[in-house]
Design an enzyme around this catalytic site. Structure first.
Site, PDB file in Angstrom:
ATOM      1  N   GLY A 270       9.981 -17.470  58.898  1.00 38.70           N
ATOM      2  CA  GLY A 270      10.794 -17.426  57.675  1.00 38.70           C
ATOM      3  C   GLY A 270      11.729 -18.621  57.636  1.00 38.70           C
TER       4      GLY A 270
ATOM      5  N   GLY B  89      11.930 -19.016  65.142  1.00 39.80           N
ATOM      6  CA  GLY B  89      12.617 -17.854  65.702  1.00 39.80           C
ATOM      7  C   GLY B  89      11.776 -17.186  66.780  1.00 39.80           C
TER       8      GLY B  89
ATOM      9  N   GLY C 244       9.049 -14.975  67.037  1.00 41.44           N
ATOM     10  CA  GLY C 244       7.591 -15.053  67.106  1.00 41.44           C
ATOM     11  C   GLY C 244       7.146 -16.475  67.395  1.00 41.44           C
TER      12      GLY C 244
ATOM     13  CB  ILE D 279      19.166 -15.795  58.429  1.00 44.81           C
ATOM     14  CG1 ILE D 279      18.084 -14.725  58.169  1.00 44.81           C
ATOM     15  CG2 ILE D 279      18.924 -17.049  57.618  1.00 44.81           C
ATOM     16  CD1 ILE D 279      18.208 -14.064  56.812  1.00 44.81           C
ATOM     17  CG  ASP D 280      16.700 -12.148  61.338  1.00 48.15           C
ATOM     18  OD1 ASP D 280      17.215 -12.140  60.212  1.00 48.15           O
ATOM     19  OD2 ASP D 280      15.479 -12.001  61.532  1.00 48.15           O
TER      20      ASP D 280
ATOM     21  NE  ARG E 165      29.025   2.961  39.099  1.00 44.93           N
ATOM     22  CZ  ARG E 165      28.594   2.192  38.118  1.00 44.93           C
ATOM     23  NH1 ARG E 165      28.599   0.874  38.259  1.00 44.93           N
ATOM     24  NH2 ARG E 165      28.163   2.712  37.004  1.00 44.93           N
TER      25      ARG E 165
ATOM     26  CD  GLU F 233      15.686  -6.822  56.634  1.00 46.79           C
ATOM     27  OE1 GLU F 233      15.207  -6.852  55.495  1.00 46.79           O
ATOM     28  OE2 GLU F 233      15.520  -7.741  57.465  1.00 46.79           O
TER      29      GLU F 233
ATOM     30  CD  GLN G  68      21.013 -11.129  52.996  1.00 42.65           C
ATOM     31  OE1 GLN G  68      21.675 -10.640  53.891  1.00 42.65           O
ATOM     32  NE2 GLN G  68      19.997 -10.480  52.459  1.00 42.65           N
ATOM     33  NE  ARG G  69      13.882 -16.413  54.639  1.00 44.11           N
ATOM     34  CZ  ARG G  69      12.687 -15.799  54.667  1.00 44.11           C
ATOM     35  NH1 ARG G  69      12.564 -14.648  55.282  1.00 44.11           N
ATOM     36  NH2 ARG G  69      11.651 -16.340  54.100  1.00 44.11           N
TER      37      ARG G  69
HETATM   38  O1  F6P Z   1      13.575 -13.326  60.059  1.00 44.13           O
HETATM   39  C1  F6P Z   1      14.219 -13.682  58.888  1.00 44.13           C
HETATM   40  C2  F6P Z   1      14.024 -12.643  57.825  1.00 44.13           C
HETATM   41  O2  F6P Z   1      14.690 -13.076  56.660  1.00 44.13           O
HETATM   42  C3  F6P Z   1      14.465 -11.227  58.202  1.00 44.13           C
HETATM   43  O3  F6P Z   1      15.851 -11.061  58.123  1.00 44.13           O
HETATM   44  C4  F6P Z   1      13.678 -10.414  57.202  1.00 44.13           C
HETATM   45  O4  F6P Z   1      13.457  -9.105  57.683  1.00 44.13           O
HETATM   46  C5  F6P Z   1      12.401 -11.160  57.099  1.00 44.13           C
HETATM   47  O5  F6P Z   1      12.655 -12.490  57.506  1.00 44.13           O
HETATM   48  C6  F6P Z   1      11.789 -11.180  55.722  1.00 44.13           C
HETATM   49  O6  F6P Z   1      10.545 -11.774  55.814  1.00 44.13           O
HETATM   50  P1  F6P Z   1       9.688 -12.262  54.568  1.00 44.13           P
HETATM   51  O7  F6P Z   1      10.298 -13.527  54.053  1.00 44.13           O
HETATM   52  O8  F6P Z   1       8.352 -12.494  55.136  1.00 44.13           O
HETATM   53  O9  F6P Z   1       9.756 -11.186  53.531  1.00 44.13           O
END
Ligand code: F6P
Length: 355
Positions: free
Chosen positions: A11, A111, A113, A135-136, A171, A231, A280-281
């Protein structure tokens, strides 16, 4: 002539270009025209299928603050550990490309993998240097990964925006934050955004305790509640399920909506879910990441200059240190439920849904 390969895998995140720039600038500065850099396209796919572009010194200019990756990316190729697929031997193909280009080394920005694959290529005799992307911030062997702080900024902004509307409407809001199976990003963004409840994969939550925390706020005259939910967060019941059973449940109702339904049942309060998702990315790297990436890139170049291969460039106590790739492969840096950060947050009254 020194020949260096480079690829971005998995990612994407905000500071990939800044990291490649760090490596490229340092190498061109040191070797001048005695270095050639080959950028493989779309991650390991480019290495497998020999799809590449040569990167000149000018290609590393003007990309410090550019999000995404100038090389493209794809998920690492051995998710299911299928090394041979339809008669195509992926490892053999990667080794062949490496050999055809007469590479002295390969820099892998990736990352978990992806670094597992780096370790595998090292085992196969290639000179590999890993750079810690995600980002994790869940990569073992480094205090920090690039991309993490930029993502914390975005997730925090999302919580900040939700705060005002949650307060206006009295809320409960659930903000679902990325991080895959690890809670580093939701923990940091949750604290930075002043969340009242933070739910992490490492601490399965009790729905009754979550409901109690919301009701307590109501009794105190605080008519809204902000929940920063990873998540990958799990209820105590879901944590007991087998992987397949959980996946089936998640397809029907994603975790955050499941939680929203339960909160409505137990508190009667209006609940909304916000998912900032891939924002977030995206976008530009924050200054912290630009500095980190520049330093990581320079440290990788330093290893190349010394001919020291087979390491991830990790960060320990703000110093760049080489960590053997085989030590990193296959491990996750999770949040320790007993860490001081969680204890401090609990002292402030932040609930983690466990007590
Ligand atoms: O590893 C980064 C990440 O953004 C995780 O936080 C998220 O679970 C995953 O990649 C989402 O992956 P994809 O872009 O394949 O949906």
């Amino acid at each position: 002539m020194l020949r260096v390969g480079m690829l971005t895998s998995g990612g994407d995140c905000q500071s990939l270009n800044a990291t490649m720039r760090g490596i490229g600038k340092a190498l061109f500065n040191y070797y001048g025209d005695k270095v050639e850099i080959i950028g493989f396209l779309d991650g390991y796919k480019g290495l497998m299928h020999n799809e590449y572009k040569e990167l000149k010194a000018k290609d590393f200019s003007g990309i410090l603050d550019e999000g995404g990756t100038i090389l493209g990316t794809s998920r690492q190729p051995f998710k299911m550990m299928r090394v041979v697929e339809d008669g195509f031997d992926k490892v053999a193909a990667m080794k062949q490309t490496y050999k055809d280009h007469k590479l002295d080394c390969l820099c892998v920005l990736g990352g978990n993998g992806s670094q597992k694959t780096s370790a595998l290529l090292k085992e196969e005799g290639l000179n590999v240097i890993g750079l810690p992307k995600t980002i994790d911030n869940d990569l073992w062997g480094t205090d920090m990964t690039f991309g993490f702080q930029s993502a914390v900024n975005i997730a925090t902004d999302a919580i900040d925006c939700i705060h005002t509307t949650a307060a206006s409407h009295s809320r409960v809001f659930i903000i679902e934050i990325m991080g895959h199976k690890v809670g580093q990003l939701p923990l940091h963004a949750g604290i930075a955004g002043g969340a009242d409840i933070i739910l992490l994969p490492e601490i399965p939550y009790d729905i009754e305790i979550v409901a109690k925390a919301i009701k307590k706020r109501e009794e105190e005259g605080k008519h809204f509640t902000i929940i920063a939910m990873a998540e990958g967060a799990l209820s105590k019941e879901d944590a007991k399920l087998k992987k397949k059973e959980l996946e089936k449940r998640r397809v029907k109702t994603p975790a955050s909506y499941d939680l929203a339904n339960r909160i409505l049942e137990l508190t009667g309060q209006e609940v909304r879910v916000t998912v900032p998702g891939h924002t977030q990315r995206g976008g530009r790297p924050c200054p912290y990441d630009r500095v980190l990436s520049t330093r990581l890139g320079a440290a990788a170049a330093q290893l190349i200059i010394k001919g020291k291969y087979g390491y991830l460039v990790g960060v320990h106590n703000n110093e760049m240190v080489p960590v053997p790739l085989e030590d990193v492969a296959g491990k996750l840096k999770t949040v320790d439920p007993k860490c001081s950060m969680i204890k401090e947050a609990k002292l402030l009254g932040i609930s983690f849904g466990d007590e």
